[in-house]
Design an enzyme around this catalytic site. Structure first.
Site, PDB file in Angstrom:
ATOM      1  N   GLY A  34       0.898  -1.271  -0.102  1.00 18.79           N
ATOM      2  CA  GLY A  34       0.187  -0.135   0.063  1.00 18.79           C
ATOM      3  C   GLY A  34       0.796   1.178  -0.054  1.00 18.79           C
ATOM      4  O   GLY A  34       0.309   2.443  -0.343  1.00 18.79           O
ATOM      5  N   LYS A  51      20.898   4.941   7.961  1.00 17.98           N
ATOM      6  CA  LYS A  51      22.376   4.697   7.727  1.00 17.98           C
ATOM      7  C   LYS A  51      22.780   6.043   6.928  1.00 17.98           C
ATOM      8  O   LYS A  51      23.962   6.221   7.009  1.00 17.98           O
ATOM      9  CB  LYS A  51      22.540   3.212   6.756  1.00 17.98           C
ATOM     10  CG  LYS A  51      22.996   2.343   7.675  1.00 17.98           C
ATOM     11  CD  LYS A  51      21.963   1.338   8.536  1.00 17.98           C
ATOM     12  CE  LYS A  51      21.942   2.094   9.941  1.00 17.98           C
ATOM     13  NZ  LYS A  51      20.651   1.430  10.607  1.00 17.98           N
ATOM     14  N   VAL A 233       9.984   5.430  32.382  1.00 22.93           N
ATOM     15  CA  VAL A 233       9.347   6.561  31.946  1.00 22.93           C
ATOM     16  C   VAL A 233       7.958   6.233  32.241  1.00 22.93           C
ATOM     17  O   VAL A 233       7.354   5.318  32.000  1.00 22.93           O
ATOM     18  CB  VAL A 233       9.598   6.880  30.587  1.00 22.93           C
ATOM     19  CG1 VAL A 233       8.787   7.838  30.048  1.00 22.93           C
ATOM     20  CG2 VAL A 233      10.929   7.174  30.313  1.00 22.93           C
ATOM     21  N   HIS A 441      47.498  -7.867   5.783  1.00 23.88           N
ATOM     22  CA  HIS A 441      48.056  -6.908   6.656  1.00 23.88           C
ATOM     23  C   HIS A 441      48.000  -5.721   5.832  1.00 23.88           C
ATOM     24  O   HIS A 441      48.620  -5.666   4.657  1.00 23.88           O
ATOM     25  CB  HIS A 441      49.320  -7.418   7.280  1.00 23.88           C
ATOM     26  CG  HIS A 441      49.760  -6.323   8.085  1.00 23.88           C
ATOM     27  ND1 HIS A 441      49.170  -5.952   9.209  1.00 23.88           N
ATOM     28  CD2 HIS A 441      50.807  -5.487   7.832  1.00 23.88           C
ATOM     29  CE1 HIS A 441      50.130  -5.091   9.820  1.00 23.88           C
ATOM     30  NE2 HIS A 441      50.944  -4.731   8.908  1.00 23.88           N
TER      31      HIS A 441
END
Ligand code: NAI
Length: 462
Positions: A34, A51, A233, A441
């Site tokens: 929808g 993000k 809360v 590395h």
């Protein structure tokens, strides 16, 4: 009226991914959605837009924190909030169009509108009723409400409103130190908002490895977020200038209030199944509002399946995707399967936090004898070069067999690093298998290998 092999209700990561796989396996497929665009909550108002904002604000934070140290001088850039929101919208748009393209490519029919199930084998969208051999409910979840807190998506917002605030607020109270609260809290803290996180429990990110959670809280505090833990809360009232959050400290039952321009409610999500007609059909539900399914994702009604946030399990897009692929395979007569023991979880803050498998707390409770291999990013040259030496990799392995049982990472690219361990776990690997694998590395991945080494004869750089 058209007839299909399978109709999906919901085009989020569960529904759309499953639809593509079902079409690839030769089934005739339709998806009811929808929303104006495909991709569901995750793509439109969740994982992806957040993000984008995390990326932009991370770079901004870098300019303040680390640019001068690298000899990059000059004033930090000014934030054009409208433009940043525009960038976020573009990112979403590119991806929703991508799914539309994939639907066309795979000849999937998009039935635009909100679907309901008048009877087994039928899906109603608007005035049309479509026949189908199978139905998959992939309707996802919605933010849970909190008693005494009325969300208006302006002053009191969920993650949805937090992604489109008209301006950067001066102050924000985040209710809930879970994934949403900390990701969005980070975004605004980096934009200069004074962020206070109020959490019911005594630690942030419940369920996470306790050592990681502690380190995470320390790092976020250094970044400017404030935490009030052990605080329930009670309610939020709004006025012209913002909101007032009333909470009770659990340790002594004392009451206090906090004022803020905006309040973000991030206290969890609940399955979204309203309006589908499940009650009328007699679909069995679980006490927490999830749809009950069997090992093949089928409900108690033949031909009616459900996946993703609407059924039990972690409310994660990739869990829904995997269930989607599995159910498509099952519908196509294959053997779909999800390994729930190897579902990674990631928090996309800086540093990132990632985990897979068991935590130490769970292993202790289960009475499993385990060993810990830990390696700090401070011993990783690459991480130090980019000011990300805070954090560590922790691998948990079976004491007797050395089989990897879980991993917990806080540090650079943790959300990517975790997958090496996921693959290892899928193959039933030992920590030694990881430790004996050559790692390039200098990479962050070396920290994973070092943690694996630490499960045996010891890490080299620690
Ligand atoms: P959550 O379940 O992660 O955290 C909710 C937090 O609110 C908990 O720490 C809880 O103790 C606290 N809380 C509940 N009631 C409270 C109260 N009255 N006062 C104070 N604190 C209270 O929920 P969240 O962050 O809303 O996320 C919802 C779902 O979305 C989660 O299942 C999460 O996994 C998923 N998600 C995943 C992301 C990712 O994978 N990166 C990103 C965003 C969401």
């Amino acid at each position: 009226m058209a007839s299909f092999d399978v109709i999906y209700i919901g085009a989020g990561p569960g529904g759309y991914v499953s639809a593509i796989r079902a079409a690839q396996l030769g089934l005739s497929v339709a998806v009811v959605e929808g929303r104006e665009t495909l991709g569901g909550t995750c793509l439109n108002i969740g994982c992806i837009p957040s993000k984008a904002l995390l990326h932009a604000t991370h770079l901004l934070h870098e300019t303040h924190e680390n640019f001068e140290k690298m000899g990059l001088m000059g004033a930090a850039p000014k934030v054009d909030w409208a433009k940043m929101l525009g960038y976020k919208t573009d990112v979403v748009g590119q991806n929703t169009k991508g799914i539309e393209f994939l639907f066309k490519k795979n000849k999937i029919t998009w039935l635009k509108g909100w679907g309901s199930i008048p009877e087994a084998g039928k899906v109603k969208v608007g005035n049309d009723t479509h026949e189908t051999k199978n139905i998959v409910v992939a309707t996802g979840s919605e933010a849970s409400s909190l008693p005494g807190v009325a969300v208006d998506e302006v002053t009191v917002v969920t993650s949805t409103g937090a992604l489109t605030l008209p301006k950067i607020p001066k102050s924000m109270v985040v209710i809930g130190a879970g994934v949403i609260g900390l990701e969005m809290g980070s975004v605004y803290a980096r934009l200069g908002t004074q962020v206070t996180v109020v959490e019911y429990l005594d630690a942030i990110t419940p369920g996470m490895d306790a050592e990681v959670a502690k380190t995470f809280q320390r790092i976020l505090t250094k970044q400017g977020l404030k935490f009030i833990l052990g605080a329930a809360v009670q309610g939020v009232t709004t006025g012209k200038k913002g909101a007032s959050v009333a909470y009770k400290l659990r340790k002594d039952n004392s009451d206090a209030t906090l004022e803020a321009e905006v309040v973000l409610v991030a206290t969890g999500r609940k399955p979204y199944t309203a309006g589908l007609g499940l009650e009328g059909l007699g679909v069995e539900m679980l006490p927490r509002g999830q749809i009950k399914v069997d090992a093949h994702y089928q409900t108690n009604i033949k031909g009616l399946y459900a996946i993703g946030d609407a059924i039990p399990g972690p409310m994660l897009a990739h869990k829904a995707e995997d269930e989607g692929v599995a159910v498509a395979e099952i519908l196509a007569g294959k053997y779909g399967h999800v390994n729930y023991g190897v579902i990674p979880g990631v928090i996309y803050t800086t540093p990132e936090v990632a985990n897979v498998g068991m935590t130490e707390e769970q292993l202790k409770e289960a009475g499993v004898a385990y060993k810990v291999g830990k390696f700090p990013f401070m011993g990783n040259a690459r991480a130090k070069a980019v000011f990300q030496g805070d954090g560590f990799v922790k691998i948990l392995a079976d004491q007797a067999t050395d089989r990897i049982l879980g991993a917990h990472i806080i540090g650079p690219m943790a959300g990517d690093l975790i997958h090496e361990i996921c693959v290892a776990m899928e193959f039933g690997a030992s920590a030694q298998d990881l430790a004996m694998t050559c790692h390039a590395h200098p990479t962050y991945s070396e920290a994973v290998r070092e943690a694996a080494l630490a499960c045996g004869d010891g890490a080299i750089h620690a």
